[in-house]
Design a protein around this motif. Structure first.
Motif, short mmCIF file in Angstrom:
data_model
loop_
_atom_site.label_atom_id
_atom_site.label_comp_id
_atom_site.label_asym_id
_atom_site.label_seq_id
_atom_site.Cartn_x
_atom_site.Cartn_y
_atom_site.Cartn_z
N ALA A 126 16.22 22.95 73.75
CA ALA A 126 17.44 23.65 73.33
C ALA A 126 18.40 22.67 72.65
O ALA A 126 19.03 23.00 71.63
CB ALA A 126 18.11 24.31 74.53
N ASN A 127 18.52 21.47 73.20
CA ASN A 127 19.40 20.47 72.58
C ASN A 127 18.89 20.04 71.21
O ASN A 127 19.66 19.88 70.26
CB ASN A 127 19.52 19.25 73.50
N VAL A 128 17.58 19.87 71.08
CA VAL A 128 16.99 19.52 69.78
C VAL A 128 17.22 20.67 68.80
O VAL A 128 17.52 20.44 67.62
CB VAL A 128 15.49 19.22 69.93
N GLY A 129 17.06 21.90 69.28
CA GLY A 129 17.29 23.04 68.42
C GLY A 129 18.71 23.09 67.88
O GLY A 129 18.94 23.40 66.70
N PHE A 130 19.68 22.75 68.73
CA PHE A 130 21.08 22.72 68.29
C PHE A 130 21.28 21.67 67.21
O PHE A 130 21.92 21.92 66.19
CB PHE A 130 21.97 22.45 69.49
N ASP A 131 20.72 20.49 67.43
CA ASP A 131 20.83 19.43 66.42
C ASP A 131 20.20 19.86 65.11
O ASP A 131 20.71 19.55 64.02
CB ASP A 131 20.17 18.15 66.93
N ASN A 132 19.07 20.56 65.17
CA ASN A 132 18.38 21.00 63.96
C ASN A 132 19.22 22.03 63.20
O ASN A 132 19.27 22.02 61.96
CB ASN A 132 17.02 21.60 64.31
N ILE A 133 19.87 22.93 63.93
CA ILE A 133 20.73 23.93 63.30
C ILE A 133 21.86 23.26 62.52
O ILE A 133 22.14 23.60 61.37
CB ILE A 133 21.31 24.90 64.35
N LEU A 134 22.50 22.28 63.16
CA LEU A 134 23.60 21.59 62.50
C LEU A 134 23.11 20.75 61.33
O LEU A 134 23.78 20.68 60.29
CB LEU A 134 24.35 20.70 63.50
N ALA A 135 21.96 20.13 61.48
CA ALA A 135 21.44 19.26 60.42
C ALA A 135 21.18 20.05 59.14
O ALA A 135 21.40 19.53 58.03
CB ALA A 135 20.16 18.58 60.89
N ARG A 136 20.75 21.29 59.27
CA ARG A 136 20.46 22.10 58.09
C ARG A 136 21.73 22.46 57.33
O ARG A 136 21.69 22.71 56.12
CB ARG A 136 19.73 23.38 58.48
N ALA A 137 22.86 22.52 58.04
CA ALA A 137 24.10 22.95 57.41
C ALA A 137 25.11 21.83 57.19
O ALA A 137 26.14 22.04 56.54
CB ALA A 137 24.75 24.05 58.25
N ALA A 138 24.83 20.64 57.71
CA ALA A 138 25.81 19.55 57.68
C ALA A 138 25.95 18.95 56.28
O ALA A 138 25.03 18.97 55.46
CB ALA A 138 25.42 18.48 58.67
N THR A 139 27.13 18.42 56.03
CA THR A 139 27.39 17.68 54.80
C THR A 139 27.16 16.19 55.05
O THR A 139 27.08 15.75 56.21
CB THR A 139 28.85 17.88 54.35
N PRO A 140 27.07 15.39 53.99
CA PRO A 140 26.92 13.94 54.18
C PRO A 140 28.10 13.32 54.93
O PRO A 140 27.96 12.24 55.52
CB PRO A 140 26.84 13.41 52.74
N ASP A 141 29.26 13.97 54.91
CA ASP A 141 30.45 13.43 55.58
C ASP A 141 30.58 13.89 57.03
O ASP A 141 31.57 13.56 57.69
CB ASP A 141 31.71 13.86 54.82
N ALA A 142 29.61 14.63 57.52
CA ALA A 142 29.69 15.14 58.89
C ALA A 142 29.69 13.98 59.88
O ALA A 142 28.88 13.05 59.76
CB ALA A 142 28.53 16.08 59.18
N PRO A 143 30.57 14.00 60.87
CA PRO A 143 30.58 12.92 61.88
C PRO A 143 29.31 12.98 62.71
O PRO A 143 28.81 14.07 63.04
CB PRO A 143 31.82 13.24 62.73
N PRO A 144 28.76 11.82 63.06
CA PRO A 144 27.53 11.81 63.86
C PRO A 144 27.79 12.27 65.28
O PRO A 144 28.93 12.22 65.77
CB PRO A 144 27.10 10.34 63.82
#
Length: 234
Positions: free
Chosen positions: A195-213
């Motif tokens: 579930a945690n990996v899934g959340f990271d994957n969701i954000l990664a698909r929509a994140a911009t290059p400026d997104a905070p890590p």
């Protein structure tokens, strides 16, 4: 004329009637987490609290009102544990991640006890009435809070402007539902991690290059039950 400081009055204890009602709701909430809202009865709660049925009934007036009180109490606790602590995080992805981390922390403890929102949806999905209305209101408030955090993430430039915020929210909510199904019902090991990996994957698909890590300071959630470590407005 100088002002004279007036000592603050000590907080008054809640009236006995309110204290008794809070005890009843607390016991009813614990029972509903195990057997569902539909399993609640005035008699069952009276037995747990060592009170008379008439005594319990006097505080609520009906089984339905008892169920609604349990939904509202669950929602209040959910907000205190999941939503309000996340507001200390900066707007945007940090706050959204904090909300999900808190949500996961609570969910990991509910794999054994059960979630009122999820069990209630199953029990009252096709049963119109005040209990269903209370459940829908509570879940809708939480979903709206998640959606706001996603929209703020777009405003802050952390998520792409063309990201579909409702789709992102839908997928995040879906992770929690899948986690309960896999960890609680199927007892699949590693469900929380997925579930945690899934959340990271969701954000990664929509994140911009400026997104905070993502911060690594968050505490890891307890292991799912399959590893034998484990067996939420008005």
């Amino acid at each position: 004329m100088s002002a004279t400081a007036v000592p603050a009055k000590p907080a008054r204890a809640a009236p006995k009637g309110q204290q008794t009602k809070a005890i009843i709701v607390d016991a009813a909430l614990a029972l509903a987490a195990q057997i569902g809202l539909e399993g609640l009865s005035i008699g069952a709660v009276a037995e747990i609290t060592k009170m008379s049925k008439s005594g319990v009934f006097a505080h609520f007036g009906s089984r339905e009102e008892l169920q609604i009180s349990v939904v509202r109490e669950y929602h209040a606790r959910f907000e205190q544990e999941v939503f309000f602590p996340a507001l200390t995080a900066p707007r945007g992805l940090p706050r959204l991640r904090a909300m999900f981390a808190n949500w996961m922390k609570r969910t990991s403890t509910e794999i054994d006890s059960g979630c009122i929102y999820i069990s209630g949806a199953s029990e009252f999905d096709d049963r119109p009435g005040p209990v269903r209305d209370a459940l829908v209101e509570s879940v809708s408030i939480w979903q709206a809070a998640v959606l706001r955090a996603i929209v703020q993430s777009k405003t802050e430039g952390h998520l792409r402007a063309d990201a579909d915020e409702r789709q992102v929210g839908f997928e995040i909510h879906g992770l929690i539902l899948a986690l309960h199904y896999e960890a609680r019902f199927l007892q699949v090991p590693g469900s929380i991690g997925r579930a945690n990996v899934g959340f990271d994957n969701i954000l990664a698909r929509a994140a911009t290059p400026d997104a905070p890590p993502a911060s690594n300071a968050a505490e890891p959630a307890p292991a799912a039950r399959g590893t034998r470590r484990l067996k939420t407005v008005r």
